[in-house]
Every structure is written in C-alpha cells, then in structure tokens.
Design an enzyme around this catalytic site. Structure first.
Site, short mmCIF file in Angstrom:
data_model
loop_
_atom_site.label_atom_id
_atom_site.label_comp_id
_atom_site.label_asym_id
_atom_site.label_seq_id
_atom_site.Cartn_x
_atom_site.Cartn_y
_atom_site.Cartn_z
N HIS A 25 12.49 1.11 5.49
CA HIS A 25 12.29 -0.30 5.14
C HIS A 25 12.78 -1.18 6.29
O HIS A 25 13.93 -1.11 6.68
CB HIS A 25 13.04 -0.65 3.87
CG HIS A 25 12.45 -1.81 3.12
ND1 HIS A 25 12.22 -3.04 3.71
CD2 HIS A 25 12.03 -1.93 1.84
CE1 HIS A 25 11.70 -3.86 2.81
NE2 HIS A 25 11.56 -3.21 1.67
N ASN A 67 -10.45 0.55 1.81
CA ASN A 67 -9.00 0.57 1.65
C ASN A 67 -8.68 0.40 0.16
O ASN A 67 -8.75 -0.71 -0.37
CB ASN A 67 -8.37 -0.56 2.48
CG ASN A 67 -6.85 -0.59 2.37
OD1 ASN A 67 -6.26 0.13 1.56
ND2 ASN A 67 -6.21 -1.42 3.17
N HIS A 88 -2.65 6.76 5.47
CA HIS A 88 -3.17 5.66 4.66
C HIS A 88 -4.39 5.02 5.32
O HIS A 88 -4.33 4.58 6.47
CB HIS A 88 -2.08 4.61 4.44
CG HIS A 88 -2.58 3.31 3.89
ND1 HIS A 88 -3.35 3.23 2.75
CD2 HIS A 88 -2.45 2.05 4.35
CE1 HIS A 88 -3.65 1.97 2.52
NE2 HIS A 88 -3.12 1.23 3.48
N HIS A 145 -14.43 5.21 5.07
CA HIS A 145 -15.88 4.99 5.12
C HIS A 145 -16.49 4.98 3.73
O HIS A 145 -17.30 4.10 3.40
CB HIS A 145 -16.54 6.08 5.97
CG HIS A 145 -18.01 5.92 6.13
ND1 HIS A 145 -18.92 6.49 5.25
CD2 HIS A 145 -18.75 5.26 7.05
CE1 HIS A 145 -20.15 6.19 5.62
NE2 HIS A 145 -20.07 5.44 6.72
N CYS A 188 0.81 -1.23 0.00
CA CYS A 188 0.00 0.00 0.00
C CYS A 188 0.84 1.27 0.00
O CYS A 188 0.29 2.35 -0.22
CB CYS A 188 -0.94 -0.01 1.21
SG CYS A 188 -2.09 -1.40 1.23
N HIS A 200 -2.21 19.66 7.35
CA HIS A 200 -3.07 18.56 6.93
C HIS A 200 -2.30 17.24 7.01
O HIS A 200 -1.10 17.19 6.72
CB HIS A 200 -3.59 18.77 5.50
CG HIS A 200 -4.25 20.10 5.29
ND1 HIS A 200 -5.48 20.41 5.79
CD2 HIS A 200 -3.81 21.22 4.63
CE1 HIS A 200 -5.81 21.65 5.46
NE2 HIS A 200 -4.81 22.16 4.75
#
Length: 496
Positions: A303, A424, A391, A420, A224, A387
């Site tokens: 990572h 995802n 994810h 919502h 993702c 802001h």
C-alpha cells in the site's frame, strides 16, 4: 599465430551456463549430502556382521529413556502441527458471461459518444484515439442502462446489474461445486464504486436465504485489486474458523459510474471498463483437498497510500461542471511501477529459487561497494512461476509488466486476450485470465500461478497459487464459445 584457446563467448551459450548455475545452487544441499551418505554407507559395509551386533549390544536403553523420548517426539509433533497454518484450497470458481445483447462494438460505442457529447467533438476524438490503442475487441459488454441515449444510471438499474452479474456467477458456482447455500460459513463481496444500502453482501444473503450466523463482509472503494484483498481476508478468517467454506464475490458495477462530462482524465474509464464478475469458493476442509483446483500459497499486499501522488492517482471527484467521475493521473504508470517494485521485493524471497536470490544479492552488494553504475539484476520470475495473471487494466499496464519482468508473449497471453474479449472487468479480471489458461488446457498439477493486481489508494497486491491437480479442459465457462479463436493478433492501433 592461432589462438591457444577457443573463443568461448561465441561457442558457449550463456543461457546454458546459467541453467547449470541454477541447478548447482538450487540442489546444493543434495549435492553435499550425497558424498556424506556415501561415506557412511561404505563404513557400514566395511564392518562385519559380528561388529554390527556388538555395536548394537553396546547401546543400553531403559524404559524411562524410551518413554521420555517418545513423549518428547509426540510433544514436538503436536506443537508443530498445531502451529502450522491451515491449508486454504480453492475448490472452484465461476465467471459471469454477459449476454450478446450487451455487446458494444467500436462503432456503437463511438456513435453513442458522438450523440452524448455532441457539443464537444474533441472529447469524442479523444475517446476514439484511446479506443484504437486500448487492446479491447468488438465483443466487450456494457450494462443495459449505458445503451440508452443518454445513459440512464438509476439506482434501480444499478441494482439490476448487480443482481444479474452476482447471482449468475453464484448460480454457476453452486452448479459446478455442488455447494448448498446453507454450507457457506463466510461471505465476502467486493465492489469498489457501487455501495448501496443494504449492502451487496446482504443482497446475496437475502437471495439465497443464507444462515443467520454467517460471517459477511462488504468491501468498497478498494479498486481493481480488491479481489486479492478479499482472498487475503478469507484466508485470515479460515485460519481461525476450522472446517469452514468461504465464498468471495468480485465485481464492479458499471451503471452508476459512466462519466458524461468532458474531462479527458475522467473519460478514460468509459473506454476501458466493462461488465464482469466472479464467484470463488475457498475452503479449509481436509475433505476438499482431493477435488480442489488450487492451494493458496502466499498473499502479499503493498500500500503506497502514505504518498500524496499515489493516493490521488486514481481519484473519484467532480469536474468543473459538477459531474462525478474517476480521474486517472498521468503519473499512474510510474506509481504502479514503484508499487510493483515494493511488492516483488517482498514476494521475491518467498518464491524465487536460491540461485536467483544469490544473483540478486551479489549484484546489490556489488553496486553498493564497487560500482553504483552496475546494471541492477532483475530476478527471473519465470523460474518461480509457470503462469502469470496480470490485471487486465489496459494495454499499457500489461506492456509495462511484460517489459519489467522480462516475460514472453505467451506469459502475458491470458491477460491480453482477457482484455480483448472482456475489457477491464476490474477485480474479477484475474479469474477470467485463470479461466483462459484452463480453457487452453495448460494448467498441470504442480504449476505455480502468480496473480498481480493494482488498485486505487495506491495498491499492488499479489497472490500465489499452486495447482492441486491437472485440470481438464472445461466444457463451460466464459471462454466456451470462443476459445478456439484465441489467441488473436492485436494491432498497436485499430483504425476506426
């Protein structure tokens, strides 16, 4: 006997003390220069006109000195501008909005689960519990092949989903920016779990008849957070290819990855992942500066793949019955927390004001030297960003980051509402969140945005953007027909 001094702890709000401290530290150079400049000005004013003329005449310049000084200034300026990284601008972006025919209300999802898993009611019950607490709404979408009973995840259906999502996002991007296919110099497509031959990037090149010398890349298996990896790759390429346009396409194809087994760890993605995709136009052309929405400031990648637990916490494998699925480990949130800690340790010095950095440093020294039990100071990232785009991987991810970064409900509103409304959508979720902030009319010139994404491997990646101009409320986009209904109240548990 009455106290001599008032009780300051009850009469003074500590937040105002902190604000004063922040202002003092962040403007320390200015505050130090003001008395110096004032002293110089007073001394100059004390001199009479004749003394000033005599001082000027006492300075002797010859032609060689003037030429050498000019050459030195020009040389330094040339070196500075040549070594300075090129500014990377985000001209605009477009998100794919699935049709209403692909919507999967809770009742439909659970009915399909009961029919597909009719031999295992416990797995059905497990999915229902996950869905009740997921934070997803009734309007999320799945591709047509998953609507069949049983699902029909063929290669043809998978390619069909990829074409609909990617081409729709690309067409919207062309329409919004006026970009012509022949003007694309760099193309990067990321899709983690669907990697056909020819690649998805080749599919885009074939559809829009892009130039034969285009630099194309296809990223897969990166989870993702691949969207920000693509942004980082585009940034590096734009640094070495002047006057270029780069298009990044981020998506996840759901069709071939629907799990039909009974392993609970592999059933989770079925409940959370939904259709989505985004196309982003980046450019290093100076002419795009005036119409671009954002400027890329930083990309920080972390990572944790060297650790075995982190490497296997999101893992594609076969279950006991030979059915392939994505297994999510119970240690996922703990590993994500460690990755986030490493990431913010790197990004903190780049973005935090001096006051926050000093507080963090002093607390760290105090814990090392005086008392290890001192509570560690968590930097206030609200001082660095207006802001936050976290994810939308699930309710637990958003809850954990809100708690650890001490964010308000408004700061995570875009993430919760995206989860919502769209579910995802993997690497493209960050762009639905950015679009939500714009649709609410909250994006102002100079605002700073922090995008945070997690991915298999295990990775935590961040991108920092600065708003280039105040953005008017868009008349199109994925939120066009529903933004007035948001934000909505999302209960902890939705009883099905």
């Amino acid at each position: 006997m009455p106290p001599i001094l008032p009780d300051f702890s009850s009469s003074v709000k500590l937040k105002y003390v902190k604000l004063g401290y922040q202002y003092l530290v962040n403007h320390i150079l200015t505050l130090m220069l003001i008395p110096v400049m004032a002293g110089i000005l007073i001394q100059v004013l004390r001199l009479g006109p004749e003394e000033i003329v005599n001082l000027w005449n006492s300075l002797h310049f010859d032609l060689v000195q003037i030429l050498c000084s000019c050459f030195f200034v020009i040389f330094i300026a040339t070196v500075y501008f040549m070594s300075k990284p090129r500014s990377i601008y985000l001209v605009d972006y477009a998100c794919y909005k699935p049709p209403v025919t692909c919507r999967v209300p809770f009742a439909t999802f659970m009915e399909h689960s009961r029919l597909i898993l009719n031999n295992n009611p416990k797995s059905v019950e497990f999915q229902m519990r996950i869905l009740e607490r997921s934070g997803l709404g009734e309007e999320t979408c799945l591709p047509p092949a998953i609507h069949y009973i049983p699902p029909a995840p063929t290669m043809e259906a998978s390619r069909g989903e990829a074409e609909v999502v990617i081409f729709s996002a690309m067409d919207s991007l062309f329409k919004k920016t006026g970009l012509k296919p022949k003007d694309i110099d760099i193309l990067i497509v990321n899709c983690s779990l669907f990697s056909p031959t020819p690649s998805l990037s080749a599919m885009v090149i074939n559809k829009y008849k892009l130039r034969s010398n285009i630099k194309s890349f296809n990223l897969s298996g990166m989870g993702c957070s691949a969207g920000l990896i693509s942004i980082d790759l585009a940034r590096d390429l734009l640094q070495v290819h002047p006057n270029s346009n780069a298009v990044v396409v981020s998506t996840e194809i759901i069709t071939p990855n629907y799990y039909k087994g009974n392993e609970r760890a592999m059933l989770l993605p079925n409940c959370l992942f939904r259709m989505g995709g985004a196309a982003i136009l980046l450019s290093n052309r100076g002419s795009e500066r005036w119409r671009a929405k954002y400027r890329l400031v930083h990309v920080v990648r972390t990572h944790k793949g060297a650790d075995d637990k982190a490497y296997r916490c999101v893992f594609e494998e076969e279950d006991k019955e030979g059915k392939v699925g994505i297994s999510l480990s119970k240690d996922l949130m703990a590993i994500a927390g460690e990755a986030l800690k490493s990431n913010i340790t790197t990004i903190g010095p780049l973005v935090l004001p001096t006051s926050e950095q000093l507080l963090f440093l002093l607390t760290l020294i105090g814990r090392k030297i005086f008392n290890p039990k001192w509570k560690p100071y968590i930097p206030d990232f609200k001082q660095a960003f207006e802001h936050f785009c976290i994810h939308a991987g699930g309710r637990a991810v958003i809850d954990e980051l809100q708690k650890n970064l001490q964010l308000s409900a408004e700061h995570v509103e875009a993430s919760r509402m995206t989860l919502h409304r769209f579910g995802n959508t993997s690497s493209s979720s960050l762009w639905y969140e950015m679009s939500y902030i714009e649709a609410k009319g909250r994006m102002k010139k100079g605002d700073r945005i922090w995008q945070i994404a997690f991915g298999s491997g295990f990775k935590c990646n961040s991108a920092v953007w600065k708003c280039n101009r105040t953005i008017k409320t868009p008349r199109d986009g994925p939120w066009m027909d529903c933004i007035d209904r948001y934000p909505v109240y999302i209960p902890e548990v939705v009883k099905l």
